[in-house]
Scaffold this motif. Sequence first.
Motif, PDB file in Angstrom:
ATOM      1  N   THR A 190       0.799  -1.232   0.000  1.00  0.00           N
ATOM      2  CA  THR A 190       0.000   0.000   0.000  1.00  0.00           C
ATOM      3  C   THR A 190       0.830   1.280   0.000  1.00  0.00           C
ATOM      4  O   THR A 190       0.321   2.347  -0.349  1.00  0.00           O
ATOM      5  CB  THR A 190      -0.912   0.036   1.230  1.00  0.00           C
ATOM      6  OG1 THR A 190      -0.092   0.073   2.424  1.00  0.00           O
ATOM      7  CG2 THR A 190      -1.805  -1.192   1.275  1.00  0.00           C
ATOM      8  N   THR A 240      -5.775  -5.074  -5.135  1.00  0.00           N
ATOM      9  CA  THR A 240      -6.168  -3.810  -5.765  1.00  0.00           C
ATOM     10  C   THR A 240      -7.076  -3.006  -4.850  1.00  0.00           C
ATOM     11  O   THR A 240      -6.954  -1.775  -4.741  1.00  0.00           O
ATOM     12  CB  THR A 240      -6.885  -4.084  -7.102  1.00  0.00           C
ATOM     13  OG1 THR A 240      -6.006  -4.804  -7.964  1.00  0.00           O
ATOM     14  CG2 THR A 240      -7.302  -2.778  -7.776  1.00  0.00           C
ATOM     15  N   VAL A 241      -7.981  -3.690  -4.158  1.00  0.00           N
ATOM     16  CA  VAL A 241      -8.873  -3.016  -3.207  1.00  0.00           C
ATOM     17  C   VAL A 241      -8.068  -2.376  -2.078  1.00  0.00           C
ATOM     18  O   VAL A 241      -8.331  -1.231  -1.671  1.00  0.00           O
ATOM     19  CB  VAL A 241      -9.900  -4.022  -2.644  1.00  0.00           C
ATOM     20  CG1 VAL A 241     -10.642  -3.428  -1.445  1.00  0.00           C
ATOM     21  CG2 VAL A 241     -10.888  -4.424  -3.725  1.00  0.00           C
ATOM     22  N   LYS A 243      -4.976  -1.351  -2.208  1.00  0.00           N
ATOM     23  CA  LYS A 243      -4.275  -0.191  -2.750  1.00  0.00           C
ATOM     24  C   LYS A 243      -5.225   0.989  -2.928  1.00  0.00           C
ATOM     25  O   LYS A 243      -4.865   2.142  -2.659  1.00  0.00           O
ATOM     26  CB  LYS A 243      -3.631  -0.553  -4.095  1.00  0.00           C
ATOM     27  CG  LYS A 243      -2.486  -1.544  -3.996  1.00  0.00           C
ATOM     28  CD  LYS A 243      -1.961  -1.904  -5.384  1.00  0.00           C
ATOM     29  CE  LYS A 243      -0.886  -2.956  -5.326  1.00  0.00           C
ATOM     30  NZ  LYS A 243      -0.403  -3.350  -6.686  1.00  0.00           N
ATOM     31  N   GLN A 244      -6.436   0.706  -3.393  1.00  0.00           N
ATOM     32  CA  GLN A 244      -7.411   1.780  -3.599  1.00  0.00           C
ATOM     33  C   GLN A 244      -7.789   2.435  -2.277  1.00  0.00           C
ATOM     34  O   GLN A 244      -7.940   3.656  -2.201  1.00  0.00           O
ATOM     35  CB  GLN A 244      -8.657   1.231  -4.306  1.00  0.00           C
ATOM     36  CG  GLN A 244      -8.419   0.898  -5.764  1.00  0.00           C
ATOM     37  CD  GLN A 244      -9.642   0.296  -6.432  1.00  0.00           C
ATOM     38  OE1 GLN A 244     -10.545  -0.194  -5.756  1.00  0.00           O
ATOM     39  NE2 GLN A 244      -9.671   0.326  -7.758  1.00  0.00           N
ATOM     40  N   LEU A 245      -7.924   1.620  -1.234  1.00  0.00           N
ATOM     41  CA  LEU A 245      -8.240   2.203   0.073  1.00  0.00           C
ATOM     42  C   LEU A 245      -7.083   3.052   0.586  1.00  0.00           C
ATOM     43  O   LEU A 245      -7.294   4.128   1.153  1.00  0.00           O
ATOM     44  CB  LEU A 245      -8.575   1.100   1.080  1.00  0.00           C
ATOM     45  CG  LEU A 245      -8.877   1.599   2.507  1.00  0.00           C
ATOM     46  CD1 LEU A 245      -9.985   2.657   2.492  1.00  0.00           C
ATOM     47  CD2 LEU A 245      -9.256   0.441   3.417  1.00  0.00           C
ATOM     48  N   ASN A 247      -5.020   4.694  -1.249  1.00  0.00           N
ATOM     49  CA  ASN A 247      -5.076   5.941  -2.022  1.00  0.00           C
ATOM     50  C   ASN A 247      -6.185   6.852  -1.508  1.00  0.00           C
ATOM     51  O   ASN A 247      -6.014   8.075  -1.431  1.00  0.00           O
ATOM     52  CB  ASN A 247      -5.306   5.636  -3.507  1.00  0.00           C
ATOM     53  CG  ASN A 247      -4.127   4.940  -4.151  1.00  0.00           C
ATOM     54  OD1 ASN A 247      -2.994   5.071  -3.684  1.00  0.00           O
ATOM     55  ND2 ASN A 247      -4.364   4.197  -5.217  1.00  0.00           N
ATOM     56  N   ALA A 248      -7.328   6.255  -1.165  1.00  0.00           N
ATOM     57  CA  ALA A 248      -8.431   7.044  -0.629  1.00  0.00           C
ATOM     58  C   ALA A 248      -8.054   7.660   0.711  1.00  0.00           C
ATOM     59  O   ALA A 248      -8.406   8.813   1.001  1.00  0.00           O
ATOM     60  CB  ALA A 248      -9.678   6.168  -0.480  1.00  0.00           C
ATOM     61  N   VAL A 290     -15.603   5.848  -0.180  1.00  0.00           N
ATOM     62  CA  VAL A 290     -15.309   4.458  -0.547  1.00  0.00           C
ATOM     63  C   VAL A 290     -16.586   3.725  -0.924  1.00  0.00           C
ATOM     64  O   VAL A 290     -16.626   2.967  -1.910  1.00  0.00           O
ATOM     65  CB  VAL A 290     -14.594   3.747   0.622  1.00  0.00           C
ATOM     66  CG1 VAL A 290     -14.468   2.253   0.345  1.00  0.00           C
ATOM     67  CG2 VAL A 290     -13.209   4.355   0.831  1.00  0.00           C
ATOM     68  N   HIS A 293     -17.950   4.732  -4.380  1.00  0.00           N
ATOM     69  CA  HIS A 293     -17.074   4.503  -5.539  1.00  0.00           C
ATOM     70  C   HIS A 293     -17.524   3.264  -6.302  1.00  0.00           C
ATOM     71  O   HIS A 293     -17.855   2.230  -5.721  1.00  0.00           O
ATOM     72  CB  HIS A 293     -15.628   4.339  -5.082  1.00  0.00           C
ATOM     73  CG  HIS A 293     -14.676   4.045  -6.203  1.00  0.00           C
ATOM     74  ND1 HIS A 293     -14.294   4.993  -7.123  1.00  0.00           N
ATOM     75  CD2 HIS A 293     -14.030   2.902  -6.558  1.00  0.00           C
ATOM     76  CE1 HIS A 293     -13.457   4.465  -7.988  1.00  0.00           C
ATOM     77  NE2 HIS A 293     -13.278   3.190  -7.661  1.00  0.00           N
ATOM     78  N   HIS A 295     -16.386   0.512  -9.246  1.00  0.00           N
ATOM     79  CA  HIS A 295     -15.268  -0.036 -10.007  1.00  0.00           C
ATOM     80  C   HIS A 295     -15.718  -0.278 -11.444  1.00  0.00           C
ATOM     81  O   HIS A 295     -16.691  -1.009 -11.689  1.00  0.00           O
ATOM     82  CB  HIS A 295     -14.794  -1.346  -9.383  1.00  0.00           C
ATOM     83  CG  HIS A 295     -14.224  -1.167  -8.006  1.00  0.00           C
ATOM     84  ND1 HIS A 295     -12.878  -1.118  -7.758  1.00  0.00           N
ATOM     85  CD2 HIS A 295     -14.835  -0.999  -6.809  1.00  0.00           C
ATOM     86  CE1 HIS A 295     -12.668  -0.952  -6.476  1.00  0.00           C
ATOM     87  NE2 HIS A 295     -13.843  -0.874  -5.866  1.00  0.00           N
TER      88      HIS A 295
END
Length: 359
Positions: A190, A240-241, A243-245, A247-248, A290, A293, A295
């Motif tokens: 992350t 991926t989830v 990493k997205q969190l 980033n959020a 979140v 959002h 996908h």
Amino acid sequence: MNTSTHKGLSFARRMYLPRSVGLGIGFFTVAAALYPSHPPTWVWVLMILHGYGWSHGAYLLAKISRQPYKAERRNLIYDSLAGGFWAGAMGLNPLPTVTALSMMAMNNIAAGGPRFFLTGALAQIAGAVLGYAILRPELFPAITQIQVYACLPMLVIYPMAIGLVCYRVAVQLSKSKKALEKLSTTDSLTGLMNHGAWKDLLSVEFGNCQALKRQNSVALIDIDHFKSINDTYGHIIGDTVLKQLSNALTASLRETDLAGRYGGDEFCVILPDTTLAQATDILERLRRTVHEHTHLALPNLKLSLSIGIAAYGPHLTDAGMWLHEADMALYDAKSTGRNRVTSAKPGVKVCETLSAEFE
């Protein structure tokens, strides 16, 4: 010292500058010492080739070698042998000899330490014997004013070149040290702080709150039903989830907030100078962002977060107790339906073993 091809070439490049400078100005030192004895033409030709050609040849030898590091160490021994040769050729004229050989000894000890310095010293002695045996100069001739002046550039400019090389190495080492420090405190997936680094900061923040009476809040964040995401979509989507969190988190939090990955699908945040109400507002916005959002590749995948928050209070005795309150708040959020932000109830008794575990 690393002997890989890349590091070996780097070593050769570092030595190229001091060798070029040293031999270039060393030519005048040796020439001034040899001129009174009127050496044959071949000596002058050899001196010019050594002074202005060897540095390029040495780098080329290292560059084409399969083991450039070892090749460059051999080049340094050749330097010492040649330096000794010119010392013997000038009859061990004290000032030029000491000037030239000491600069080469500086190279050797910087490149390989005391042992390599001794190897270089033996090569200098062998070279001096060879030079004296071939040319038979007068031993220890008187030093002239011209020879003194010819030694000055070597004494001034060459140490500056060595200093520049050492400075560049120090800068590179500093960058490498910072990179290693960052790797040791960063979660590789992350890019957030890892578990250990974040808990260290939590202890620091707890101490600041006690000493400075600062307001502060800590939060634990859990991705709801993350195991089902991994089971349904696979671990690559799961990563991926995560990493997205992360980033959020980075986008939603303030610059002063300290986010980390606590472990698995759980994240953690310290919000300095923040009341419980302010922290709740910040993390509620994160939860909504979140959850809303979508996908593009997986429109059916909807994420939700359960978040537990605990504010610092004088009833807390240590950072472990503070973290436990946030953990209990997270448990409440998950047990009452998930996808919500829940605040801790101050004063919940914490088991001493939990505090000890935190330590």
